[in-house]
Design a protein around this motif. Structure first.
Motif, mmCIF file in Angstrom:
data_model
loop_
_atom_site.group_PDB
_atom_site.id
_atom_site.type_symbol
_atom_site.label_atom_id
_atom_site.label_comp_id
_atom_site.label_asym_id
_atom_site.label_seq_id
_atom_site.Cartn_x
_atom_site.Cartn_y
_atom_site.Cartn_z
ATOM 1 N N GLY A 43 0.786 -1.219 0.000
ATOM 2 C CA GLY A 43 0.000 0.000 0.000
ATOM 3 C C GLY A 43 0.821 1.273 0.000
ATOM 4 O O GLY A 43 0.261 2.368 -0.092
ATOM 5 N N ARG A 44 2.148 1.163 0.079
ATOM 6 C CA ARG A 44 3.009 2.345 0.155
ATOM 7 C C ARG A 44 3.998 2.395 -1.009
ATOM 8 O O ARG A 44 5.009 3.090 -0.957
ATOM 9 C CB ARG A 44 3.750 2.356 1.496
ATOM 10 C CG ARG A 44 2.791 2.215 2.673
ATOM 11 C CD ARG A 44 3.465 2.045 4.008
ATOM 12 N NE ARG A 44 2.514 1.547 5.007
ATOM 13 C CZ ARG A 44 2.747 1.482 6.304
ATOM 14 N NH1 ARG A 44 3.914 1.886 6.776
ATOM 15 N NH2 ARG A 44 1.841 1.012 7.128
ATOM 16 N N SER A 45 3.694 1.641 -2.050
ATOM 17 C CA SER A 45 4.599 1.526 -3.192
ATOM 18 C C SER A 45 4.419 2.695 -4.154
ATOM 19 O O SER A 45 3.310 3.180 -4.367
ATOM 20 C CB SER A 45 4.322 0.211 -3.932
ATOM 21 O OG SER A 45 4.997 0.166 -5.163
ATOM 22 N N ALA A 46 5.517 3.129 -4.770
ATOM 23 C CA ALA A 46 5.446 4.136 -5.827
ATOM 24 C C ALA A 46 4.812 3.565 -7.080
ATOM 25 O O ALA A 46 4.372 4.313 -7.952
ATOM 26 C CB ALA A 46 6.839 4.670 -6.147
ATOM 27 N N ALA A 47 4.798 2.239 -7.202
ATOM 28 C CA ALA A 47 3.964 1.538 -8.179
ATOM 29 C C ALA A 47 4.218 1.935 -9.621
ATOM 30 O O ALA A 47 3.383 2.543 -10.279
ATOM 31 C CB ALA A 47 2.490 1.739 -7.838
ATOM 32 N N ILE A 48 5.385 1.583 -10.125
ATOM 33 C CA ILE A 48 5.690 1.836 -11.522
ATOM 34 C C ILE A 48 6.458 0.648 -12.086
ATOM 35 O O ILE A 48 7.337 0.090 -11.419
ATOM 36 C CB ILE A 48 6.486 3.157 -11.681
ATOM 37 C CG1 ILE A 48 6.736 3.474 -13.163
ATOM 38 C CG2 ILE A 48 7.783 3.145 -10.890
ATOM 39 C CD1 ILE A 48 7.238 4.886 -13.407
ATOM 40 N N LEU A 49 6.087 0.223 -13.272
ATOM 41 C CA LEU A 49 6.792 -0.853 -13.973
ATOM 42 C C LEU A 49 7.939 -0.240 -14.754
ATOM 43 O O LEU A 49 7.722 0.493 -15.721
ATOM 44 C CB LEU A 49 5.839 -1.590 -14.919
ATOM 45 C CG LEU A 49 6.493 -2.587 -15.877
ATOM 46 C CD1 LEU A 49 7.159 -3.730 -15.121
ATOM 47 C CD2 LEU A 49 5.478 -3.136 -16.871
ATOM 48 N N ILE A 50 9.157 -0.518 -14.313
ATOM 49 C CA ILE A 50 10.361 -0.054 -15.001
ATOM 50 C C ILE A 50 11.093 -1.312 -15.456
ATOM 51 O O ILE A 50 11.680 -2.028 -14.643
ATOM 52 C CB ILE A 50 11.245 0.799 -14.077
ATOM 53 C CG1 ILE A 50 10.446 1.982 -13.521
ATOM 54 C CG2 ILE A 50 12.482 1.289 -14.821
ATOM 55 C CD1 ILE A 50 11.195 2.795 -12.483
ATOM 56 N N SER A 82 -0.549 2.559 -17.116
ATOM 57 C CA SER A 82 -0.801 3.825 -17.795
ATOM 58 C C SER A 82 0.539 4.501 -18.062
ATOM 59 O O SER A 82 1.512 4.281 -17.333
ATOM 60 C CB SER A 82 -1.712 4.731 -16.955
ATOM 61 O OG SER A 82 -1.164 4.941 -15.670
ATOM 62 N N PRO A 83 0.629 5.319 -19.116
ATOM 63 C CA PRO A 83 1.918 5.888 -19.516
ATOM 64 C C PRO A 83 2.553 6.747 -18.427
ATOM 65 O O PRO A 83 1.877 7.490 -17.716
ATOM 66 C CB PRO A 83 1.558 6.743 -20.747
ATOM 67 C CG PRO A 83 0.278 6.172 -21.242
ATOM 68 C CD PRO A 83 -0.459 5.698 -20.032
ATOM 69 N N ARG A 84 3.879 6.652 -18.288
ATOM 70 C CA ARG A 84 4.611 7.504 -17.360
ATOM 71 C C ARG A 84 6.000 7.828 -17.895
ATOM 72 O O ARG A 84 6.339 8.966 -18.119
ATOM 73 C CB ARG A 84 4.720 6.821 -15.973
ATOM 74 C CG ARG A 84 5.560 7.571 -14.947
ATOM 75 C CD ARG A 84 5.046 8.999 -14.739
ATOM 76 N NE ARG A 84 3.639 9.009 -14.336
ATOM 77 C CZ ARG A 84 2.823 10.024 -14.524
ATOM 78 N NH1 ARG A 84 3.235 11.112 -15.148
ATOM 79 N NH2 ARG A 84 1.557 9.973 -14.133
ATOM 80 N N ILE A 133 16.174 8.011 -20.913
ATOM 81 C CA ILE A 133 14.768 7.816 -20.589
ATOM 82 C C ILE A 133 14.272 6.471 -21.103
ATOM 83 O O ILE A 133 14.634 6.038 -22.199
ATOM 84 C CB ILE A 133 13.889 8.957 -21.149
ATOM 85 C CG1 ILE A 133 12.447 8.823 -20.646
ATOM 86 C CG2 ILE A 133 13.957 9.016 -22.664
ATOM 87 C CD1 ILE A 133 11.608 10.065 -20.848
ATOM 88 N N GLU A 134 13.500 5.802 -20.284
ATOM 89 C CA GLU A 134 12.772 4.592 -20.677
ATOM 90 C C GLU A 134 11.320 5.012 -20.894
ATOM 91 O O GLU A 134 10.547 5.186 -19.952
ATOM 92 C CB GLU A 134 12.855 3.518 -19.581
ATOM 93 C CG GLU A 134 12.111 2.239 -19.925
ATOM 94 C CD GLU A 134 12.137 1.210 -18.805
ATOM 95 O OE1 GLU A 134 11.116 0.531 -18.598
ATOM 96 O OE2 GLU A 134 13.185 1.092 -18.143
ATOM 97 N N TRP A 135 10.957 5.183 -22.155
ATOM 98 C CA TRP A 135 9.617 5.676 -22.474
ATOM 99 C C TRP A 135 8.537 4.689 -22.048
ATOM 100 O O TRP A 135 7.412 5.080 -21.733
ATOM 101 C CB TRP A 135 9.504 5.950 -23.971
ATOM 102 C CG TRP A 135 10.361 7.067 -24.471
ATOM 103 C CD1 TRP A 135 11.519 6.962 -25.192
ATOM 104 C CD2 TRP A 135 10.139 8.474 -24.292
ATOM 105 N NE1 TRP A 135 12.032 8.198 -25.470
ATOM 106 C CE2 TRP A 135 11.209 9.156 -24.935
ATOM 107 C CE3 TRP A 135 9.148 9.223 -23.654
ATOM 108 C CZ2 TRP A 135 11.295 10.537 -24.962
ATOM 109 C CZ3 TRP A 135 9.235 10.620 -23.684
ATOM 110 C CH2 TRP A 135 10.298 11.252 -24.328
ATOM 111 N N ASP A 136 8.865 3.404 -22.045
ATOM 112 C CA ASP A 136 7.864 2.369 -21.764
ATOM 113 C C ASP A 136 7.602 2.144 -20.278
ATOM 114 O O ASP A 136 6.786 1.294 -19.931
ATOM 115 C CB ASP A 136 8.291 1.035 -22.391
ATOM 116 C CG ASP A 136 8.066 1.021 -23.894
ATOM 117 O OD1 ASP A 136 7.308 1.881 -24.387
ATOM 118 O OD2 ASP A 136 8.656 0.166 -24.580
ATOM 119 N N ALA A 137 8.294 2.849 -19.379
ATOM 120 C CA ALA A 137 7.974 2.726 -17.961
ATOM 121 C C ALA A 137 6.540 3.202 -17.739
ATOM 122 O O ALA A 137 6.116 4.216 -18.297
ATOM 123 C CB ALA A 137 8.946 3.550 -17.127
#
Length: 365
Positions: A43-50, A82-84, A133-137
């Protein structure tokens, strides 16, 4: 005594996803110490797929998880992503760190300081020699992911009990007996998905001593910089990972990227650590922190080699480790839950043998 084929200790993203996968074939009982699932690290994760985040083993897990996160069959009707984008910037003294990160990466684009500032206008372009930059993150909708897996688990007959504190785990007559403050449970297999408490649970069971270290990671929500639409900004950070920042619900999330060793507990942000991290952030941007709207901390638990610990314990029959996910637990959960099911059910594994071996708790025996 309550019985099941599998008892999972820990109701975070690791335990709930593994339980949902296993419940297709086995009876599953998840025991969570808090009043709700996903209370601590999940519940405290920045939550991004890198995809390029972590060592080679983790990058393989990221790659394996991405298709499910994009099309989460049985968990959600829409993508969890979702895009980031994720952008690392480097001054002269940070170029070696940037080079090391980019080596072995895929899908990364090199940028100039000016290009980096065009993407995140508050960055001081004159201090940036190079960026990547990793556009697909992509951002991950953790709430929808966790609740979707929990529904799937229950739909398949799995049971989740909360407010259960495990007091003792012992092996008797080919079965595990788990004693708690709420009652006693029995199963052929125990899965240790207890996050920061995984080392404690392993010791209770007399399992292999796995050197897991809970590390505190803090974060703060700041007002969005005035006159800027930050919604399309990528996550941005120095190549040394001295801090990172990303848009979060119209605000700016900033973390000092701290990794302070602590005992397992309900973590909170240390004011001094947070202040020092925000100072590092301020020196890299044209933005003054005038107010912290909220702050928090979570525990990211690592093995010494920074790879998760997943597999049957070599010294404790029927005791399965699903621990040490560090800061990668949400983005690797689809791959690790599938692997957990494959290993317990005795089928072929979808991950390469070298990856499975790199995860095995046997590396510590």
């Amino acid at each position: 005594m309550t019985t099941a084929d599998v008892i999972i200790v820990g109701g975070g993203i690791a335990g709930i996803t593994a339980g949902a996968c296993l419940a297709r074939d086995l009876s599953v009982l998840v025991l969570e110490g808090e009043s709700r699932i996903g209370y601590h690290a999940t519940g405290r994760s920045a939550a991004i797929l890198i995809r390029n985040y972590g060592n080679a083993t983790l990058r393989a897990l990221n790659l394996a998880s991405a298709p499910f996160l994009e099309a989460p069959e049985h968990v959600s009707d829409a993508s969890l992503l979702s895009p980031r984008g994720e952008m690392l910037v480097a001054g002269e003294e940070e170029l070696a760190d940037l080079t090391a990160y980019v080596e072995g990466s895929t899908g990364m684009e090199i940028l100039t300081g000016r290009q980096a500032q065009e993407l995140v206008p508050i960055l001081r372009a004159e201090a940036i020699v190079k960026a990547a930059i990793e556009w697909d993150a992509q951002d991950i909708d953790v709430d929808r992911m966790l609740s979707g897996y929990a529904r799937l688990l229950r739909r398949r007959g799995g049971v989740v009990e909360t407010d259960v504190t495990v007091r003792e785990i012992r092996r008797e007559s080919g079965h595990w007996t788990v004693t708690s403050d709420r009652g006693t449970y029995s199963s052929a297999i125990v899965i240790n998905a207890a996050g920061a408490w995984a080392g404690v649970i392993g010791q209770m069971a007399g399992a292999t001593e796995v050197p897991l270290a809970p590390l505190r990671r803090s974060a703060a929500i700041l007002p969005a910089p005035e006159a800027h639409d930050i919604s399309r900004w990528p996550l941005f950070a120095p190549a040394t990972e001295a801090w990172y920042a990303k848009p979060e619900a119209g605000k700016l999330l900033v973390s000092p990227a701290d990794e302070d060793p602590v005992e397992p507990h309900d973590a909170w942000a240390d004011d001094m650590v947070l202040a020092e991290g925000l100072d590092r952030f301020e020196r890299a941007v044209d933005y003054t922190v005038t107010r912290v709207e909220t702050s928090w901390a979570g525990l990211r638990t690592f093995a010494p080699d920074r790879s998760p610990v997943v597999g049957m314990d070599p010294a404790a029959d029927g005791f399965f480790w699903l621990a040490g996910q560090g800061g990668y637990g949400v983005q690797t959960a689809p791959a690790l839950s599938t692997l957990t099911s494959e290993l317990i059910l005795g089928g072929p594994t979808s991950l390469a043998t070298g990856v499975v071996d790199a995860l095995s708790p046997g590396r510590f025996s």
